[in-house]
Design a protein around this motif. Sequence first.
Motif, PDB file in Angstrom:
ATOM      1  N   ARG A   1     -15.541  74.947 -24.441  1.00 21.68           N
ATOM      2  CA  ARG A   1     -15.305  73.600 -24.936  1.00 21.68           C
ATOM      3  C   ARG A   1     -14.413  73.582 -26.172  1.00 21.68           C
ATOM      4  NH1 ARG A   1     -21.092  70.404 -24.375  1.00 21.68           N
ATOM      5  NH2 ARG A   1     -20.977  70.125 -22.101  1.00 21.68           N
ATOM      6  N   TYR A   2     -13.737  72.463 -26.301  1.00 22.94           N
ATOM      7  CA  TYR A   2     -12.958  72.232 -27.509  1.00 22.94           C
ATOM      8  C   TYR A   2     -13.902  71.949 -28.674  1.00 22.94           C
ATOM      9  CZ  TYR A   2     -10.414  69.480 -30.960  1.00 22.94           C
ATOM     10  OH  TYR A   2      -9.915  68.989 -32.141  1.00 22.94           O
TER      11      TYR A   2
ATOM     12  N   THR B   1     -16.166  71.029 -18.273  1.00 23.44           N
ATOM     13  CA  THR B   1     -15.024  70.331 -18.872  1.00 23.44           C
ATOM     14  C   THR B   1     -14.986  70.589 -20.374  1.00 23.44           C
ATOM     15  OG1 THR B   1     -15.219  68.614 -17.188  1.00 23.44           O
ATOM     16  CG2 THR B   1     -13.859  68.121 -19.123  1.00 23.44           C
ATOM     17  N   SER B   2     -13.826  70.970 -20.862  1.00 21.70           N
ATOM     18  CA  SER B   2     -13.671  71.300 -22.282  1.00 21.70           C
ATOM     19  C   SER B   2     -13.469  70.070 -23.147  1.00 21.70           C
ATOM     20  CB  SER B   2     -12.472  72.242 -22.472  1.00 21.70           C
ATOM     21  OG  SER B   2     -12.543  73.359 -21.629  1.00 21.70           O
TER      22      SER B   2
ATOM     23  N   LYS C   1     -16.754  58.990 -16.019  1.00 24.16           N
ATOM     24  CA  LYS C   1     -16.400  60.158 -16.823  1.00 24.16           C
ATOM     25  C   LYS C   1     -16.949  60.047 -18.238  1.00 24.16           C
ATOM     26  CE  LYS C   1     -12.182  61.325 -14.278  1.00 24.16           C
ATOM     27  NZ  LYS C   1     -10.711  61.382 -14.319  1.00 24.16           N
ATOM     28  N   VAL C   2     -16.862  58.848 -18.824  1.00 21.06           N
ATOM     29  CA  VAL C   2     -17.390  58.652 -20.178  1.00 21.06           C
ATOM     30  C   VAL C   2     -18.905  58.850 -20.187  1.00 21.06           C
ATOM     31  CG1 VAL C   2     -17.785  56.934 -21.974  1.00 21.06           C
ATOM     32  CG2 VAL C   2     -15.513  57.173 -20.960  1.00 21.06           C
TER      33      VAL C   2
ATOM     34  N   GLN D   1     -23.631  62.570 -21.306  1.00 24.26           N
ATOM     35  CA  GLN D   1     -24.757  63.349 -20.772  1.00 24.26           C
ATOM     36  C   GLN D   1     -24.593  64.850 -21.028  1.00 24.26           C
ATOM     37  OE1 GLN D   1     -24.707  62.220 -16.634  1.00 24.26           O
ATOM     38  NE2 GLN D   1     -25.917  60.363 -16.963  1.00 24.26           N
ATOM     39  N   PHE D   2     -23.358  65.339 -20.874  1.00 26.63           N
ATOM     40  CA  PHE D   2     -23.104  66.769 -21.002  1.00 26.63           C
ATOM     41  C   PHE D   2     -22.754  67.193 -22.420  1.00 26.63           C
ATOM     42  CE2 PHE D   2     -21.433  66.457 -16.374  1.00 26.63           C
ATOM     43  CZ  PHE D   2     -22.743  66.434 -15.900  1.00 26.63           C
TER      44      PHE D   2
END
Length: 333
Positions: free
Chosen positions: A245-246, A290-291, A304-305, A310-311
Amino acid sequence: MLEDHTTTASSPTEWPTAYPQGYAVVDVETTGLARDDRIISAAVYRLDARGEVEDHWYTLVNPERDPGPVWIHGLTSDVLEGAPLFQEVAAEFAARLDGRVLVAHNAVFDWQMIAREYARAEREAPVRQRLCTIALSKELGLPLPNHKLESLAAHFGVVQQRAHHALDDARVLAEAFRPSLRAAAAGGVRLPLLECRPLTEWSDRPAPLIGRQASGSGGGYGSYRPGSWRPSRKRPACPHPNPGRYEEGKRLKQGMRVAFSGDTSVERDLLEDRAAEAGLHVATSLSRLTSLLVTNDPDSGTSKVVKARQFGTPVVDEAAFGQLLRDVEPADG
């Protein structure tokens, strides 16, 4: 099929000299939201420099295909069968847009649909700038519960008569845009103008028969062959492993998985291209791997938001992402 009405009105005397000289408030109804979808009706309200209505115009358009979600726009195949093709109204449409800033609610969508229709007709729409009323309402800090047109209209007391009818949607937007424009002028707000780049990479390809074609009923839809945007352009797989992740304050790293959600000021394809060229993995969906999610509207509630929340996926806006793209860290090894 075509309507044209002209009016004149006065407007305030004080006005920023840097503001545009005229606007074309536009709404288009379409067969869907994808690149291959077509315009089935269009409306333009021409406004002068201070937002006063000069005239308006409306037309149906034969999409040469199934009309899509009739339950939304109400335009059936029978209604559209006798309508002009886009290339038959392209010149008049262009005259309505010429020399003006295109104004629309979620303007990138309307602009892209219009630009694609002109590309199919082997022409260019005479539009060089667009203004999104969602972006303008944000610049003005309007206390709206969401970014729907009905909310903007309600804020200014504009009554909607026929939602999802291009002419009425354009009228509502024109009436809501005028006080927005005046508020911006009074407050010295810089208008969020964005560049419109004509789209020219269009080619037709055969496709399975749909709608009326499948039944063999003809009716002018038999020639439909959806187009392919940027043909033969499948993006190669990212050659770098996902480093994770970023982290805020750090650099992006090649191989990071980046997803996009919502409207962007730069055309989405171009933004994705820039990300891929920088060595990032452009993801079409969001997962735990997803980063980073790029969105200008983190409160939109898109899938997606919601998943990003959630993640615990980091979220940045388009401007911040553009800065990060300037200095992407090379992949290990």
